[in-house]
Scaffold this active site. Structure first.
Site, PDB file in Angstrom:
ATOM      1  N   ASP A  51       0.866  -1.157   0.000  1.00  0.00           N
ATOM      2  CA  ASP A  51       0.000   0.000   0.000  1.00  0.00           C
ATOM      3  C   ASP A  51       0.912   1.219   0.000  1.00  0.00           C
ATOM      4  OD1 ASP A  51      -2.208   1.616   0.387  1.00  0.00           O
ATOM      5  OD2 ASP A  51      -1.923   1.583   2.554  1.00  0.00           O
ATOM      6  N   PHE A  53     -10.315  24.000  -8.628  1.00  0.00           N
ATOM      7  CA  PHE A  53      -9.417  23.025  -9.226  1.00  0.00           C
ATOM      8  C   PHE A  53     -10.211  21.934  -9.901  1.00  0.00           C
ATOM      9  CE2 PHE A  53      -7.610  18.812  -8.704  1.00  0.00           C
ATOM     10  CZ  PHE A  53      -6.384  18.964  -9.308  1.00  0.00           C
TER      11      PHE A  53
END
Lengths: 354, 1156
Positions: free
Chosen positions: B378, B523
């Protein structure tokens, strides 16, 4: 989480920094380097060579003589007689003559040897009752079931000693007569006692308790002799009453079963007290006379008399000396090969680079 | 029939009334008590024994025992089997007992937890086990969820509920019901184990509401950041989804286990083969010889040669059973347990900061750690700390943030480097650290550019602030990057304090200033920038913009071109260090122009068609002719030692795949900063497409033809020239994981040095692991820290959880856990390697010693008429594996090390033999078989030849069975002990003690058992009286022992020496080096911090999705006070749960349902 935390301090769960737990125990890490392996090989080769030569000389000076009397000499008749079970009770004696080529110096041991007799069969070996033969009163008349079918006779009388091993005890009696050149006959005197292990004679085999009034015969009352025996166990030795019962030396020797089908068992030791035998067994002609009882025909076996000297190394066995000599040679060859490989390949350490 | 049918339906469905115990009790639903223990006082013994005898090995020994009780067959006394069997049974019994006691304790602990229950309108504290279905319970912050609950209401105004799931899975509930008063009735599905499904209805005062999974709170979760909530118990105790799901944990087995099972099966066959030969031999012997021997040994009634042969078969099964020794399994368990303890005890895997030692949670997988070929990691929380730090910046062509010493040399920043004192700023964040004094001086001296730079950072963002107490600010940022930038501005004197939809309040160098917020140009992934338009107190209009450098640079005013060049240089430098960069620019606006623009903006934002595109165009219009301010660089902080660890593991030929829920740019960036992706790589394939066809095309086409012809399901490793990297995103992965394409994907991926999968779901993580597991036949390891990693941790051969952080989900389902990614190298390269080495050594030696032991019987059979006579004393047979040869081999396999840990790190190549299964395989087993065969020949025939025709030195018997047995067993024991010594690399005091101790114990026990006393007490059990005394004092006995030892051992020494000289393994080489260097490896060359210049830039460091812009400006958002998290939970949440598999907590937006 099953684990409990011991404390709550900042380092409470830190593992111990001990050499054991961190797997840092001081240790010695030997490895197979040329410096250790090659010298070891050379030294071992030398050691084996030395042992081989020493043993070889020892064995060379140990004499052994085997006289197969199964059907030799006049024994052919007895051999045939013993083929038939009906005649098993008929006595038969015969003689075999043989020659001793050179002096057997020192103590000389007389063995009877049997070939192809499987004392090491599992059922045969199990067929004995140590508890009975250690002289336990209870076991005397209640032989172990392992002894079957030699535990009780046809009348349900317990057999002492029970079992196939005791039943098949070697029952030839051997007499060796020395025939010197002057034509006389001198019986070779044998010690027939002290031929069993001390521990066997004194610990493993014991008679049922007796005392001055309670004789051995009384102690064995209520038991019967094994099927193939001609005498009861308490009358095995006429000459020495202390050699009767379970502590009879011949019986004890027989009861120590051999590991392999060809074996020899101690019969007697030369008595060097007198006559021509003080030096040992002199060379010359001998006659072996046998009370031929033990049948070997059924199992296609052979019987023999073995006369042998004994050294610290035991009897005459060439295997170990030769094996050591051969091993020594093999190790030397291996050592030379390894040395060559090392010098050619290993020494410069090229192979050791990545 | 109708009645029955009706009854059936009603029993299927669960029916309950809130707060009505009597009614609910009539259904006999399970209450909330749980039971995970297996036994109670009375059932323990019978049940446990029953279970144990279901094991093949134990059942086999019971079978042997039965055989031994048949007198015709019994070739060994019963105790030879009973003693070991009892020992094995009792060890297992003790272990199971202690396990079950722990479970009992846990159950008791859980059942006795307290929770507040609403009874008769009053809240009463109840034990968990007494909670009934239909009860209404009140949960408080940080409490565990008591049972499966229907959520009724919570303390939070918009019912924002924070939940931390346990190891259930990642999917979460989205709504709660708020009911002020409850007297409703619930009908729902019966208990089941589906976590993602719930159907039911709630009826309140005649009104019926549908209930679905999103309103259910499952047992096993923890309430976070929510003062309280009420829930209605729907399922209790064993009916909860958590319990319904437990008990099915996958039992992992190592590849050695599988091999061992195969070998045991093979050995059974081999045993049968040997026994058949011997029984045929017995048949022949009985026919030819036995018939003539019946005078002395009559046969049992009705027995003939063939019956005897049949019985002999079984007798030999008993005698030769030592080839499948029962102690093998016990010893293997002991070994693994011991090696697990070494992991638990390792100081070097203890993390001081979090006070977390490493933990081997599964104690049966150790040796597999030495065979890992693929690691699936991960990212967030595992490779990275999930902490962003403002590290460097370039303002007006001047780079800040680097620490230089007096000589002007660059200094590596460590924990000890002096930090800047921000005490002049009362609002500063104390956790923020920065090392370059020049920047503070620049701010203090009032440099306009520097001030503008920080003003921009303080204004241009969508962060929300909360001030619980005066001066104590908490920022809630959509992405940690943004948080880092705003925090940096805060510390440098431009404190963002609060916002309303129309204003932003700052404290600029101690002066409170309020800006009017006119527009947020938010954004998104295409724009890769965000801007705000503000009016300062003086009334000046300014547009502040930050974004990806390429995007910003395109929109700069020509005036900035010179500055742009300098800044580009700085940016290259930052990128080379793996920092995430942003370019910052501003622009002053005319009032008139802005008004006009604003109108058009309004128009666009209210248009119904193509609003997005129109807005983008409008934004584009105003975001031009910008003036460059500089650039910022934020570091996504890696965990300590991650690049080094990855480098080490790569050297050990372990492939590391990063599977992350993060977006592509972030993942790629981390790939670079932890050295997985490198500039030198020939090519980095990026697969990010939305259709299967495109994915197929994007997968690099390498030698497809050869591959298609192959039918094999195992994908072989292929050699490729040059290094490649592969980055693939979740969408593409979904296509690539389909049946027809997955092998292609796997082949490509395996040819690449680095593989990064981004935007993947937990399920996909598991699928990727499964794919490699299935088609590569390689050992896989998955490492992660969060709930989204649970599936892959469970799927991989070995799962590793990062512990010591708040979430325990990954740890709970892992096999090993520790606090830092960097401990992985120690776990694998040291512990794993040693475990594998030890296990293989153990197995090799164990099989050797048992085969040798057993084969001697085989040779003896030819001399004893195949009568199943043993060679050794029965007691020796009983104790050989149990005492004489047990401890030394355990000592060997617990303590042996080929080279110590430092050398293991120095030469990660030492790891390779494990991956290739070199130390123990079928081939190795065959070699052992041959070696044993040779040894047993020597061990039988040398004593035989030496003894068969000899006597003692006093002329008495020595060729008797008992003396021979003693000789053979002594030879055997000495030979296997010397062999053990030869196999031992690492002679500790313990191993010496075990070896010499065992030999002395052998002689002591032998003399004791053959003593007068033992014979007189147990006459029939110890018939070997006096044998030891009478034969061990004979020189020829010892000469025989010496010869057999030499003949057995020297060939092995010679062979090993030859191999070391001619074909040394990597092990031999390193051992050679270690010997030359006298145990301590040369210190690794100190790595100078690399200075790379890179033209590759990390992407715009924002989030995956659209920003908070709408929320920030919408009135809706600001009507309620923003709930922020306490400092305990530094992770950041996003409002859209399914776009962020990386975080496991989610804000639930509530649906107000005011009844009454």
């Amino acid at each position: 989480m099953g684990k409990k935390q011991a404390g709550t301090g900042p380092l409470s769960r830190r593992p111990d920094n001990s050499a054991f737990k961190q797997q840092r125990l001081p240790a010695w890490s030997p490895s197979l380097t040329a410096q250790t392996v090659l010298p070891t090989f050379y030294i071992l080769s030398l050691v084996c060579l030395f042992l081989g030569i020493w043993l070889f000389i020892t064995v060379e000076n140990t004499y052994e003589l085997k006289v197969d009397y199964t059907n030799a000499g006049t024994c052919e008749r007895c051999f045939d007689l013993r083929k038939h079970v009906i005649a098993s009770k008929t006595a038969c004696t015969c003689t075999v003559s043989f020659q001793v080529p050179k002096l057997f110096q020192g103590d000389v041991f007389f063995y009877y040897g049997l070939r192809n007799f499987h004392q090491n069969l599992r059922r045969y070996m199990d067929s004995r009752d140590d508890a009975q033969m250690v002289g336990r009163k209870n076991n005397l008349k209640a032989p172990s079931s392992y002894c079957a079918p030699f535990d009780f006779d046809a009348n349900k009388v317990p057999i002492a000693p029970c079992g196939a091993v005791a039943n098949s005890v070697f029952n030839d009696s051997l007499t060796v007569v020395y025939n010197p050149a002057d034509g006389s006959e001198i019986q070779v005197p044998l010690y027939r006692k002290g031929i069993a292990w001390y521990t066997d004679k004194n610990v493993k085999f014991r008679n049922p308790p007796t005392n001055d009034t309670f004789t051995l015969q009384q102690a064995f009352e209520g038991t019967t002799r094994p099927l193939y025996w001609q005498r009861p166990v308490y009358e095995l030795d006429d000459t020495n009453s202390n050699n009767n019962g379970f502590i009879n030396d011949d019986l004890i020797v027989w009861m120590r079963e051999a590991a392999f089908p060809n074996f020899k068992k101690l019969y007697g030791v030369l008595n060097r007290a007198q006559g021509p035998f003080t030096e040992g067994l002199p060379p010359g002609n001998y006659t072996l006379s046998i009370n031929y009882n033990f049948p070997v025909e059924p199992f296609r076996g052979r019987k023999e008399l073995v006369i042998s000297m004994v050294t610290w190394f035991g009897g005459q066995n060439y295997f170990l000396p030769i094996a050591y000599l051969v091993t020594s040679g093999l190790i030397l060859v291996a050592a030379v090969v390894l040395t060559m490989v090392y010098v050619k390949v290993g020494k410069n350490g090229k192979n050791m680079e990545e | 029939i109708y009645v029955v049918f009706f009854y059936f339906i009603s029993s299927e469905e669960r029916h309950l009334r809130a707060n009505d115990r009597e009614y609910n009790l009539s259904f006999m639903y399970a209450n909330n008590a749980i039971k995970t223990s297996k036994y109670n006082v009375f059932t323990f013994l019978p049940l446990n024994l029953f279970e144990q005898f279901q094991r093949l090995a134990n059942a086999y020994f019971v079978f042997l025992l039965i055989l031994q009780l048949i007198p015709q067959i019994s070739s060994l006394s019963w105790f030879t089997t009973v003693v070991p069997l009892l020992l094995v049974l009792s060890i297992t019994l003790a272990k199971d007992l202690s396990d079950d006691i722990t479970r009992h304790k846990n159950d008791k602990h859980v059942n006795n937890r307290k929770v507040e229950v609403l009874i008769n309108g009053e809240l009463k504290s109840e034990k968990w086990m007494n909670v009934q279905v239909g009860d209404i319970v009140k949960l408080e912050n940080n409490e565990f969820v008591t049972a499966d609950l229907l959520l009724l209401s919570s303390s939070e105004p918009l019912n924002l509920i924070y939940i931390e799931t346990a190891e259930l899975d990642g999917t979460l509930i989205k709504y709660t019901i708020s009911i002020l008063y409850i007297s409703g009735e619930v009908r729902c599905e019966p208990p089941n184990n589906r976590l993602d499904k719930f159907t039911g209805t709630l009826t309140v005062r005649g009104e019926t509401f549908a209930l679905d999974n999103e309103r259910i709170l499952l047992r096993g979760c923890t309430l976070r950041n929510t003062e309280w909530c009420f829930g209605l118990v729907v399922f209790g105790g064993p009916d909860t989804k958590l319990m319904q799901n437990s008990g099915k944990s996958i039992f992992k087995r190592t590849s050695i286990d599988h091999l061992m099972n195969f070998l045991v099966m093979f050995i059974f066959g081999f045993l049968a083969f040997l026994c058949t030969i011997l029984s045929i031999g017995n048949g022949i012997w009985e026919y030819k010889e036995g018939n003539s021997f019946i005078t002395f040994l009559p046969r049992a009634d009705g027995a003939n040669a063939s019956l005897s042969a049949f019985l002999t078969f079984w007798s030999y099964v008993i005698i030769l059973n030592t080839v499948v020794p029962i102690s093998l399994y016990v010893s293997v368990e002991i070994l693994r347990l011991g090696n697990s303890y070494f992991i638990d005890w390792d100081c070097k895997m203890y993390h001081v900061k979090s006070n977390t030692p490493a933990q081997a949670r599964t104690t049966t997988l150790n040796e597999e750690l030495g065979q890992i070929k693929y690691i699936f990691s991960d990212k967030t929380g595992t490779l990275t700390q999930n902490i962003m730090t403002f590290n460097r910046c370039s303002i007006n062509g001047k780079s800040y943030g680097e620490v230089v010493d007096f000589a002007g040399q660059r200094v590596e920043v460590t924990e000890k480097t002096e930090k800047i004192d921000f005490s002049w700023n009362s609002l500063a964040d104390p956790k923020f650290c920065f090392h370059d004094h020049k920047l503070v001086e620049a701010v203090k001296s009032g440099s306009p550019e520097v001030r503008a730079f920080f003003r921009l950072l303080a204004l241009c963002h969508t962060v929300m602030a909360e001030e619980k107490t005066e001066g104590e600010l908490f920022y809630q940022a959509q992405s940690p990057d943004e948080g880092a930038l705003v925090t940096a501005a805060r510390n440098f004197g431009f404190v963002f304090r609060s916002r309303t939809p129309e204003t932003i309040s700052l404290v600029e160098m101690g002066v409170p200033t309020t800006y009017e917020l006119l527009a947020v140009l938010d954004f998104n992934n295409v724009r890769k920038r965000m801007s705000v338009i503000v009016r300062n107190p003086e009334g000046k209009l300014t547009l502040y913009c930050k974004g990806a450098d390429t995007i910003i640079f395109e929109r700069l005013h020509p005036l900035s071109s010179k500055l742009m060049e300098v800044t580009t240089e700085h940016l290259n430098e930052y990128a080379g260090e793996g920092l995430r960069t942003l370019a910052l620019a501003y622009k002053d606006l005319d009032e008139d122009k802005f008004e006009e623009w604003k109108e058009r903006h309004h128009e666009a934002s209210t248009s119904l068609e193509d609003r997005e595109a129109k807005l983008d165009a409008i934004y584009e219009e105003i975001e031009k002719d910008l003036l460059l301010l500089g650039a910022s660089a934020v570091e996504d902080k890696l965990q300590d030692g991650v690049p080094q660890t990855i480098e080490q593991l790569a050297k050990a030929d372990i492939k590391i795949w990063v599977l992350t829920g993060d977006k592509q740019e972030t993942a790629e960036n981390i790939g670079y900063s932890c050295n997985m992706l490198r500039e030198e790589m020939k090519e980095i394939f990026i697969v990010a497409s939305n259709t299967a066809e495109e994915v197929r095309e994007e997968l690099p086409p390498i030698e497809k033809s050869r591959f298609l012809g192959k039918k094999s399901q195992v994908v072989e490793d292929e050699k490729v020239n040059g290094e490649y990297g592969l980055v693939i995103n979740g969408h593409s992965l979904a296509f690539a994981l389909q049946k027809d394409m997955q092998l292609e994907l796997l082949r490509t991926a395996c040819m690449c040095q680095a593989v990064i999968c981004c935007r993947v779901t937990p399920l996909q993580k598991a699928q990727v692991v499964e794919l490699v597991k299935k088609h590569k036949k390689a050992v896989t390891l998955a490492i992660g820290d969060g709930a989204n990693d649970v599936s892959m941790i469970k799927t991989a051969h070995i799962g590793v959880g990062i512990s010591g952080q708040e979430g325990m989900q990954a740890v709970l389902s892992s096999d090993f856990s520790f606090a830092q990614f960097r401990y992985l190298q120690r776990l694998l390269l040291v512990h794993g390697r040693w475990s594998y080495l030890r296990m293989c050594k153990f197995l090799r030696y164990f099989f050797y010693k048992n085969f040798t032991f057993t084969f001697v019987h085989f040779w003896y059979a030819f001399f004893c008429g195949f009568s199943a006579q043993t060679v050794y004393d029965e007691w020796f047979i009983t104790l050989y594996n149990l005492i004489y040869a047990a401890l030394p081999v355990i000592g060997l396999s617990l303590f042996d090390q080929d080279v110590n840990d430092r050398w293991s790190f120095q030469y990660p190549q030492l790891y390779a033999p494990g991956q290739l299964n070199q130390y123990f395989s079928k081939m190795a087993f065959a070699r052992i078989l041959l070696h044993s065969c040779y040894s047993s020949l020597i061990l039988f025939f040398v004593p035989w030849a030496a003894m068969c025709d000899t006597v003692r030195d006093d002329g008495k018997d020595i060729a008797d069975y008992q003396s021979f047995a003693l000789l053979a067993q002594t030879c055997l024991l000495i030979v296997v002990s010397v062999q053990l010594g030869l196999d031992t690399y690492y002679w500790t005091a313990v191993s010496q003690f075990f070896l010499w101790g065992s030999l002395s114990v052998y002689f002591a026990v032998t003399f004791t058992m053959y003593s007068n006393g033992m014979y007189l007490i147990f006459t029939s059990s110890f018939p070997f009286i006096g044998t030891a005394r009478n034969s061990l004092n004979q020189p020829n006995i010892w000469l025989t022992i010496f010869l057999t030892t030499i003949l057995c051992i020297l060939p092995v020494v010679a062979k090993r020496f030859l191999f070391i000289q001619l074909k040394p393994t990597i092990n031999d080489k390193v051992r050679h080096k270690a010997r030359q260097a006298k145990a301590v490896p040369p210190p690794a060359p100190r790595k100078v911090p690399r200075r790379r210049i890179s033209t590759r830039r990390s992407g715009y460091a924002f989030s995956h999705a659209r920003g908070y812009g709408d929320l920030v400006t919408s009135g809706r958002f600001l009507r309620i006070p923003v709930k922020t998290r306490s400092a305990l939970f530094p992770h950041t949440d996003t409002p859209v749960a399914d776009s962020t598999p990386q975080t496991y907590r989610t804000i639930y937006e509530g649906l107000q349902m005011c009844l009454d």
